[in-house]
Design a protein around this motif. Structure first.
Motif, PDB file in Angstrom:
ATOM      1  N   THR A  23      44.191  31.047  32.160  1.00 18.81           N
ATOM      2  CA  THR A  23      43.797  31.234  30.762  1.00 18.81           C
ATOM      3  C   THR A  23      43.946  29.929  29.984  1.00 18.81           C
ATOM      4  O   THR A  23      43.062  29.553  29.206  1.00 18.81           O
ATOM      5  CB  THR A  23      44.638  32.347  30.106  1.00 18.81           C
ATOM      6  OG1 THR A  23      44.401  33.566  30.799  1.00 18.81           O
ATOM      7  CG2 THR A  23      44.284  32.520  28.637  1.00 18.81           C
ATOM      8  N   MET A  24      45.041  29.218  30.214  1.00 17.92           N
ATOM      9  CA  MET A  24      45.264  27.949  29.518  1.00 17.92           C
ATOM     10  C   MET A  24      44.189  26.923  29.877  1.00 17.92           C
ATOM     11  O   MET A  24      43.656  26.240  28.998  1.00 17.92           O
ATOM     12  CB  MET A  24      46.658  27.406  29.856  1.00 17.92           C
ATOM     13  CG  MET A  24      47.776  28.225  29.269  1.00 17.92           C
ATOM     14  SD  MET A  24      49.420  27.744  29.851  1.00 17.92           S
ATOM     15  CE  MET A  24      49.425  25.991  29.618  1.00 17.92           C
ATOM     16  N   VAL A  25      43.867  26.824  31.148  1.00 17.89           N
ATOM     17  CA  VAL A  25      42.839  25.875  31.595  1.00 17.89           C
ATOM     18  C   VAL A  25      41.482  26.270  31.013  1.00 17.89           C
ATOM     19  O   VAL A  25      40.733  25.417  30.529  1.00 17.89           O
ATOM     20  CB  VAL A  25      42.797  25.794  33.136  1.00 17.89           C
ATOM     21  CG1 VAL A  25      41.572  25.020  33.612  1.00 17.89           C
ATOM     22  CG2 VAL A  25      44.078  25.160  33.664  1.00 17.89           C
ATOM     23  N   ASP A  26      41.163  27.561  31.033  1.00 16.76           N
ATOM     24  CA  ASP A  26      39.890  28.024  30.480  1.00 16.76           C
ATOM     25  C   ASP A  26      39.788  27.753  28.983  1.00 16.76           C
ATOM     26  O   ASP A  26      38.740  27.309  28.500  1.00 16.76           O
ATOM     27  CB  ASP A  26      39.691  29.519  30.748  1.00 16.76           C
ATOM     28  CG  ASP A  26      39.351  29.819  32.195  1.00 16.76           C
ATOM     29  OD1 ASP A  26      38.971  28.886  32.939  1.00 16.76           O
ATOM     30  OD2 ASP A  26      39.491  30.995  32.604  1.00 16.76           O
ATOM     31  N   VAL A  27      40.866  28.008  28.250  1.00 19.74           N
ATOM     32  CA  VAL A  27      40.877  27.773  26.800  1.00 19.74           C
ATOM     33  C   VAL A  27      40.676  26.288  26.519  1.00 19.74           C
ATOM     34  O   VAL A  27      39.886  25.908  25.653  1.00 19.74           O
ATOM     35  CB  VAL A  27      42.185  28.295  26.159  1.00 19.74           C
ATOM     36  CG1 VAL A  27      42.370  27.765  24.751  1.00 19.74           C
ATOM     37  CG2 VAL A  27      42.208  29.814  26.161  1.00 19.74           C
ATOM     38  N   PHE A  28      41.381  25.446  27.272  1.00 18.04           N
ATOM     39  CA  PHE A  28      41.246  23.998  27.089  1.00 18.04           C
ATOM     40  C   PHE A  28      39.807  23.556  27.379  1.00 18.04           C
ATOM     41  O   PHE A  28      39.190  22.845  26.578  1.00 18.04           O
ATOM     42  CB  PHE A  28      42.229  23.249  27.987  1.00 18.04           C
ATOM     43  CG  PHE A  28      42.077  21.763  27.931  1.00 18.04           C
ATOM     44  CD1 PHE A  28      42.591  21.039  26.870  1.00 18.04           C
ATOM     45  CD2 PHE A  28      41.396  21.086  28.929  1.00 18.04           C
ATOM     46  CE1 PHE A  28      42.435  19.664  26.802  1.00 18.04           C
ATOM     47  CE2 PHE A  28      41.239  19.709  28.877  1.00 18.04           C
ATOM     48  CZ  PHE A  28      41.757  18.994  27.812  1.00 18.04           C
ATOM     49  N   ALA A  29      39.272  23.963  28.525  1.00 14.11           N
ATOM     50  CA  ALA A  29      37.928  23.546  28.925  1.00 14.11           C
ATOM     51  C   ALA A  29      36.871  24.057  27.949  1.00 14.11           C
ATOM     52  O   ALA A  29      35.971  23.305  27.547  1.00 14.11           O
ATOM     53  CB  ALA A  29      37.635  24.028  30.343  1.00 14.11           C
TER      54      ALA A  29
END
Length: 90
Positions: A23-29
Motif C-alpha cells: 500500500t505504501m509503495v502504491d500510494v507513493f508511486a
C-alpha cells in the motif's frame, strides 16, 4: 529488483505486516505519477528530484505536420539524484 521484490524487501527490512508495504509503495508511486503528470516537480531529499520538461523546450517547426505537432507537445521526465543517494552508491 521488481516491484514485488521491493515490497518483500521493505516488509522484511522494516517488519511491516503483509500488504502494508505494498500500500505504501502504491500510494507513493500513484502520487508521484499524479503530480508529475500535472506538471509539478517533486523533490525528496533522500532520493532526488523528479521533474518534467518539454521534449523540445525551444519549440519545433513542424510545418503543419500533425504527427510532429503532437510530438512537440510531449514532455519527458527527468530524475536528478540527491547527493545523499549518490553517496550511498559511490
Amino acid at each position: 529488483m521488481d516491484k514485488k521484490q521491493f515490497i518483500e524487501y521493505v516488509e522484511a527490512r522494516y517488519g511491516f505486516e503483509e500488504g502494508v508495504a505494498e500500500t505504501m509503495v502504491d500510494v507513493f508511486a500513484d502520487s508521484l505519477q499524479d503530480l508529475i503528470s500535472a506538471g509539478y516537480s517533486v523533490n525528496i531529499d533522500e532520493i532526488g528530484e523528479f521533474q518534467t520538461t518539454p521534449l523540445f523546450p525551444n519549440g519545433f517547426d513542424h510545418k503543419n505536420n500533425a504527427a510532429l505537432a503532437k510530438l512537440v507537445k510531449q514532455n519527458r521526465v527527468i530524475f536528478k539524484p540527491s547527493e545523499k543517494l549518490m553517496q550511498g552508491v559511490a
